[in-house]
Design an enzyme around this catalytic site. Structure first.
Site, PDB file in Angstrom:
ATOM      1  N   PHE A  34      40.848  45.161  42.164  1.00  0.00           N
ATOM      2  CA  PHE A  34      41.915  44.481  42.890  1.00  0.00           C
ATOM      3  C   PHE A  34      43.289  45.010  42.497  1.00  0.00           C
ATOM      4  CE2 PHE A  34      38.525  41.393  43.571  1.00  0.00           C
ATOM      5  CZ  PHE A  34      38.745  41.054  44.894  1.00  0.00           C
ATOM      6  N   GLN A 101      33.868  37.826  35.280  1.00  0.00           N
ATOM      7  CA  GLN A 101      34.963  37.578  36.212  1.00  0.00           C
ATOM      8  C   GLN A 101      34.653  38.166  37.587  1.00  0.00           C
ATOM      9  OE1 GLN A 101      37.808  39.493  33.403  1.00  0.00           O
ATOM     10  NE2 GLN A 101      39.132  37.768  33.879  1.00  0.00           N
ATOM     11  N   ASP A 104      30.881  40.394  42.533  1.00  0.00           N
ATOM     12  CA  ASP A 104      30.045  41.335  43.293  1.00  0.00           C
ATOM     13  C   ASP A 104      28.548  41.060  43.177  1.00  0.00           C
ATOM     14  OD1 ASP A 104      29.317  42.540  40.725  1.00  0.00           O
ATOM     15  OD2 ASP A 104      31.235  43.588  40.827  1.00  0.00           O
ATOM     16  N   HIS A 132      34.240  33.333  38.682  1.00  0.00           N
ATOM     17  CA  HIS A 132      35.065  33.305  39.889  1.00  0.00           C
ATOM     18  C   HIS A 132      34.231  33.253  41.161  1.00  0.00           C
ATOM     19  CE1 HIS A 132      38.528  35.354  37.453  1.00  0.00           C
ATOM     20  NE2 HIS A 132      38.306  34.100  37.102  1.00  0.00           N
ATOM     21  N   CYS A 165      29.219  25.545  59.511  1.00  0.00           N
ATOM     22  CA  CYS A 165      27.865  25.176  59.093  1.00  0.00           C
ATOM     23  C   CYS A 165      27.205  24.326  60.191  1.00  0.00           C
ATOM     24  CB  CYS A 165      27.969  24.379  57.789  1.00  0.00           C
ATOM     25  SG  CYS A 165      26.425  23.711  57.135  1.00  0.00           S
ATOM     26  N   SER A 206      40.727  43.668  31.463  1.00  0.00           N
ATOM     27  CA  SER A 206      42.078  43.799  30.926  1.00  0.00           C
ATOM     28  C   SER A 206      42.462  42.584  30.082  1.00  0.00           C
ATOM     29  CB  SER A 206      43.086  43.965  32.064  1.00  0.00           C
ATOM     30  OG  SER A 206      43.051  42.836  32.924  1.00  0.00           O
ATOM     31  N   ASP A 247      33.691  55.021  28.134  1.00  0.00           N
ATOM     32  CA  ASP A 247      33.079  54.596  29.390  1.00  0.00           C
ATOM     33  C   ASP A 247      31.985  53.565  29.122  1.00  0.00           C
ATOM     34  OD1 ASP A 247      31.428  54.509  31.784  1.00  0.00           O
ATOM     35  OD2 ASP A 247      32.428  56.349  32.409  1.00  0.00           O
ATOM     36  N   VAL A 248      32.045  52.448  29.836  1.00  0.00           N
ATOM     37  CA  VAL A 248      31.069  51.381  29.625  1.00  0.00           C
ATOM     38  C   VAL A 248      29.645  51.843  29.928  1.00  0.00           C
ATOM     39  CG1 VAL A 248      32.698  49.495  30.026  1.00  0.00           C
ATOM     40  CG2 VAL A 248      31.440  50.474  31.958  1.00  0.00           C
TER      41      VAL A 248
END
Length: 261
Positions: A34, A101, A104, A132, A165, A206, A247-248
């Protein structure tokens, strides 16, 4: 002993290990972020996606949300090696919970994939708290029904604004909008897990968005070993025992491998 070995050693001796993840864990999968360079909010006015606008102008909100959803999820994203490493650690009983957070849904997909691949033998379920919400679902604001979002977004794209709905209530993306409070039960559970943790891993975040970003500090104040895996510095670095700027998708599989030894 290097930093990853230390984390793995602490995980071995821990009763409760918690991972907290942000956008940086999904970015390698291609999911747009984002904020930052070429972030989604460079293309859209985030002020148009508030809870207040949804309430007063659901038709306009949904028209813009369809466009946002197309930009965010214009292709199929798959869990990457970091998601899969956490899922494998959870399945092996080395990880109590994932607090994310991200909206997805990739942690859930990774967990399902690991579950499908599991062979006979006792395994553990990992708690996944989507702080979220989940962009792949919608929820009726009247009856509370949750359902797969794709058909609803298709209806909205075809002109049903806002989509409703069967009960007549308006559907809302099942995410926490700007100006909307995080579900109390979810954040309370996240805080409890942070306090109970012996090892707390903050990954790809972050750590500036509250209240979720306060969780590593809460874990540290409760005596947990806090590890931060993030390419950039964070405001919580001073509370961390281990900081890894790599890098993760390299770091998390390495930690998993060390834990499994």
């Amino acid at each position: 002993m290097d930093d990853l070995e230390r984390l793995a050693d602490d995980i071995h001796g821990a009763e409760t290990v918690v991972a907290f993840t942000g956008a940086g864990i999904s970015q390698p999968s291609g999911v747009p972020t984002f904020r930052g360079d070429d972030g989604v909010w460079d293309k859209f006015d985030e002020g148009q996606f508030t809870y207040g606008r949804f309430q007063r102008d659901p038709e306009g909100f949904w028209a813009d949300r369809v466009e946002l959803q197309q930009v965010m999820f214009d292709e199929e994203y798959e869990p990457n090696a970091a998601h899969e490493a956490l899922a494998a650690m959870g399945r092996a009983g080395s990880l109590e919970a994932i607090l994310t957070q991200n909206t997805d849904g990739l942690h859930g997909e990774a967990a399902e994939s690991v579950s499908d691949e599991s062979v006979s033998g006792e395994t553990d379920e990992t708690t996944i708290l989507e702080l979220h919400g989940n962009s792949q679902r919608v929820r009726c604001i009247d009856c509370g029904k949750r359902t797969d979002g794709d058909p609803i977004f298709e209806r909205a794209a075809d002109g049903e604004l806002p989509p409703t709905c069967d009960c007549g209530g308006i559907y809302k993306p099942d995410v926490v909008l700007f100006g909307e409070q995080l579900p109390g039960a979810v954040i309370q559970r996240a805080r409890s897990l942070a306090r109970e943790s012996d090892v707390f891993l903050a990954i790809g975040s972050s750590l500036v968005v509250e209240p979720a970003a306060s969780l590593p500090r809460l874990a540290a104040s409760s005596g947990a070993t806090v590890g931060i895996v993030n390419l950039e510095s964070t405001p919580v670095d001073g509370s961390a025992d281990v900081i890894v700027r790599e890098d993760v998708t390299d770091v998390l599989p390495a930690i998993r491998d060390l834990v499994e030894k």
